[in-house]
Design a protein around this motif. Structure first.
Motif, PDB file in Angstrom:
ATOM      1  N   ALA A  81       0.826  -1.197   0.000  1.00  0.00           N
ATOM      2  CA  ALA A  81       0.000   0.000   0.000  1.00  0.00           C
ATOM      3  C   ALA A  81       0.863   1.250   0.000  1.00  0.00           C
ATOM      4  N   ALA A  82       0.349   2.307  -0.658  1.00  0.00           N
ATOM      5  CA  ALA A  82       0.966   3.625  -0.558  1.00  0.00           C
ATOM      6  C   ALA A  82       0.551   4.253   0.758  1.00  0.00           C
ATOM      7  N   PHE A  83       1.493   4.894   1.464  1.00  0.00           N
ATOM      8  CA  PHE A  83       1.139   5.497   2.748  1.00  0.00           C
ATOM      9  C   PHE A  83       1.640   6.925   2.888  1.00  0.00           C
ATOM     10  N   ALA A  84       2.483   7.389   1.971  1.00  0.00           N
ATOM     11  CA  ALA A  84       2.970   8.763   1.957  1.00  0.00           C
ATOM     12  C   ALA A  84       3.456   9.038   0.540  1.00  0.00           C
ATOM     13  N   ALA A  85       3.808  10.276   0.258  1.00  0.00           N
ATOM     14  CA  ALA A  85       4.244  10.625  -1.083  1.00  0.00           C
ATOM     15  C   ALA A  85       5.450   9.796  -1.494  1.00  0.00           C
ATOM     16  N   ASP A  86       5.333   9.111  -2.627  1.00  0.00           N
ATOM     17  CA  ASP A  86       6.433   8.299  -3.179  1.00  0.00           C
ATOM     18  C   ASP A  86       6.882   7.213  -2.208  1.00  0.00           C
ATOM     19  N   SER A  87       6.008   6.776  -1.326  1.00  0.00           N
ATOM     20  CA  SER A  87       6.377   5.827  -0.275  1.00  0.00           C
ATOM     21  C   SER A  87       5.379   4.668  -0.253  1.00  0.00           C
ATOM     22  N   THR A  88       5.902   3.458  -0.221  1.00  0.00           N
ATOM     23  CA  THR A  88       5.089   2.248  -0.264  1.00  0.00           C
ATOM     24  C   THR A  88       5.511   1.310   0.852  1.00  0.00           C
TER      25      THR A  88
END
Length: 580
Positions: free
Chosen positions: A22-29
């Protein structure tokens, strides 16, 4: 939250396993490896709600992967990782610490993408170099160091040793205000919720996790909390359980409150080392692990990151001291060492070590100075000129345990063999009537060996054959009896075991050869068989259970043999339960 994929494998013998991406922050998975049926962690502690192992991808102009996961997820994790990112584009693997449940797939990843640069503390890189038998690019970081990925993702590193491994660091992404903490602020809790929306469901597991893993290092917890205070934190991305966002202040306050209460009541050892010099941090961490086994706390102090007022305060209140010799090339550190000696008080336990940096302050004149000041030398000065080995690490751990035990003895003289009085005397004597056999447990792991006289041993099963034994938490051999370790249980013969009993009851110095003058031969598992034993059993550790001041070590028995079929096992009769 944007779910990218959810991979499941529900029919493995180890239980239901799945991966949530899942994505959880900008550009962060995040890749959350969900172990739904895990019922224990670190072998010793029972779980009620499974656990997760969390790994993270940060994409800037360059890409970083933060931690891997447990090896049991090899196929699922690598498949999910390939779906989420082209492995050839990963520039950095940040290892927040090297415990196997977070670094179990480092070797696999480097085999698939050998151009990756591994980023970690100096101790972490050293550990990985001894575990991964192939060269790899590495970048050592410490508090204050930065790694700019571009695209607004400027990573800063925060040292957090002993939480709960010696090599732990935090990673902070200023672009997303996410703090990656590995074990710290985590919990063993498995469900599909990415975040901590319902704290009431999590509180019991959060507190259990703190109690089992962080409470013994409460002073280190407080030091880490102080280091992250200047950071603006929007999310905490932990190595286990949900990510923390909705109730972040509440979780941090719990850690602070619990740790302050723990630190107030637990005696501690102040351990001074030089993080950038020689192998000072590695030896210091090994000594600290030995101290922690005795129930004392440890305050780790980097000579390069402290001041005179802090040194004076810590030395004045510490139950014991460990001093790693700083470099002569840093004359600015001399006042700190002088302050330490001025603040130390007669009778205080102290240990000294030299790191092989090349220009250490001379250790033996300092030893003599300590004696003149009335300080109690808990172990012989440790002098290491080359690269430390596993045997040196074990020597340092045993030295730390000796120091902790000396502090314990000075605080409560005769506490191990103090006879019970009053109403407890009857119970103590009654427990002492539980007769047992006499055995010598021996083990070998690489160049490191161990042995102890054992009497608290029972058979636990026949299919497969199994046994359990009690090992005091501050025994040197305890660290060689974790899951997967092997040992030999040597059965002593009635009327003929006195020489071995006397030998293995001796107090050995740190690093001392337990088998000097004792005839042995290697078992198939590599551990020593005593030539004078009546019988022997080759065993493999499968579980450990906590039992107050002992570990209950459970093992399966692979093979065994009786040397004298007519011989009788030596029996141990005691007068009280406070004696083995």
């Amino acid at each position: 939250m944007v779910a990218l994929t959810d991979l499941r494998q529900d029919c493995l013998p180890a239980g239901r396993l799945s991966v949530q991406v899942a994505a959880f922050a900008a550009d962060s998975t995040v890749l959350r490896c969900l172990d739904w049926d895990r019922d224990r962690f670190d072998i010793e502690f029972e779980l009620q709600n499974g656990t997760t192992y969390n790994s993270f991808i940060i994409r800037g102009e360059r890409t970083a992967l933060v931690d891997t996961v447990h090896a049991k997820f090899r196929d699922l994790y690598l498949a999910a990782l390939r779906q989420a990112v082209d492995l050839s584009t990963i520039d950095y693997l940040i290892v927040n610490h090297t415990e196997p449940d977070h670094s179990g797939l480092v070797a696999d990843l480097l085999a698939l993408a050998p151009r990756i640069t591994v980023v970690g503390s100096k101790v972490a890189i050293q550990f990985l170099q001894s575990q991964i038998h192939r060269p790899f690019a590495a970048q050592v970081v410490k508090s204050g160091d930065r790694l700019d990925l571009g695209g607004g993702h400027d990573l800063a590193f925060v040292s957090a040793p002993n939480l709960h491994w010696p090599d732990t660091i935090f990673t902070y992404d200023s672009g997303t205000q996410v703090l990656y903490t590995c074990d710290v602020l985590g919990m063993h809790y498995c469900d599909d919720s990415l975040y901590d929306e319902q704290p009431a469901l999590l509180e019991a597991d959060f507190q259990l996790y703190y109690t089992c893993l962080m409470a013994p290092n409460a002073r280190s917890v407080l030091a880490a909390l102080r280091r992250i205070e200047p950071l603006t934190i929007a999310q905490v991305a932990t190595g286990h359980g949900p990510l923390l966002q909705h109730h972040l202040a509440q979780w941090r306050d719990r850690y602070r409150t619990w740790s302050e209460a723990q630190a107030e009541t637990t005696p501690f050892v102040a351990l001074f080392y030089a993080g950038d010099y020689g192998h000072s941090d590695r030896l210091g961490q090994a000594i600290a692990q030995g101290v922690l086994k005795t129930g004392l706390a440890v305050e780790l102090v980097d000579w390069l990151e402290t001041d005179i007022a802090t040194v004076r305060e810590l030395v004045t209140s510490a139950a014991g001291l460990v001093v790693g010799m700083p470099s002569q090339d840093r004359p600015d550190l001399a006042p700190l060492l002088s302050t330490l000696l001025a603040a130390a008080h007669p009778g205080q336990s102290i240990g000294l070590f030299e790191t092989g940096g090349g220009q250490d302050e001379p250790i033996f004149p300092l030893r003599n100075r300590c004696r003149d000041l009335g300080l109690s030398l808990a172990f012989a000065p440790i002098v290491v000129k080359g690269v430390p080995t596993a045997a040196i690490d074990k020597l340092c751990e045993e030295a730390g345990t000796d120091l902790g035990q000396e502090i314990e003895r000075r605080a409560t003289p005769g506490h191990r063999h103090r006879p019970a009085v009053g109403p407890e005397a009857g119970l103590d004597q009654a427990l002492g009537r539980l007769s047992t056999g006499l055995y010598v447990l021996t083990t070998q792991r690489g160049d490191v060996s161990g042995a102890m006289l054992a009497s608290w041993v029972v058979q636990t099963g026949t299919q497969p054959p199994g046994l359990a034994l009690a090992v005091a938490k501050d025994r040197a051999i305890e660290s060689l009896l974790h899951w997967g370790d092997t040992f030999v249980l040597n059965v002593l013969e009635e009327g003929r075991g006195q020489r071995l009993i006397k030998h293995f009851l001796k107090r050995f110095p740190p690093g001392g050869d337990r088998f000097a003058g004792v005839a042995t031969c290697p078992a198939t598992n590599g551990s020593p068989i005593l030539a004078e034993a009546l019988a022997y059993l080759e065993c493999t550790v499968t579980h450990r259970l906590e039992a107050h001041d002992h570990w209950i070590v459970c093992a399966t028995v692979g093979t065994g043999r009786v040397a004298k079929p007519q011989g009788l096992t030596a029996v141990h009769h005691r007068n009280s339960s406070s004696h083995y």
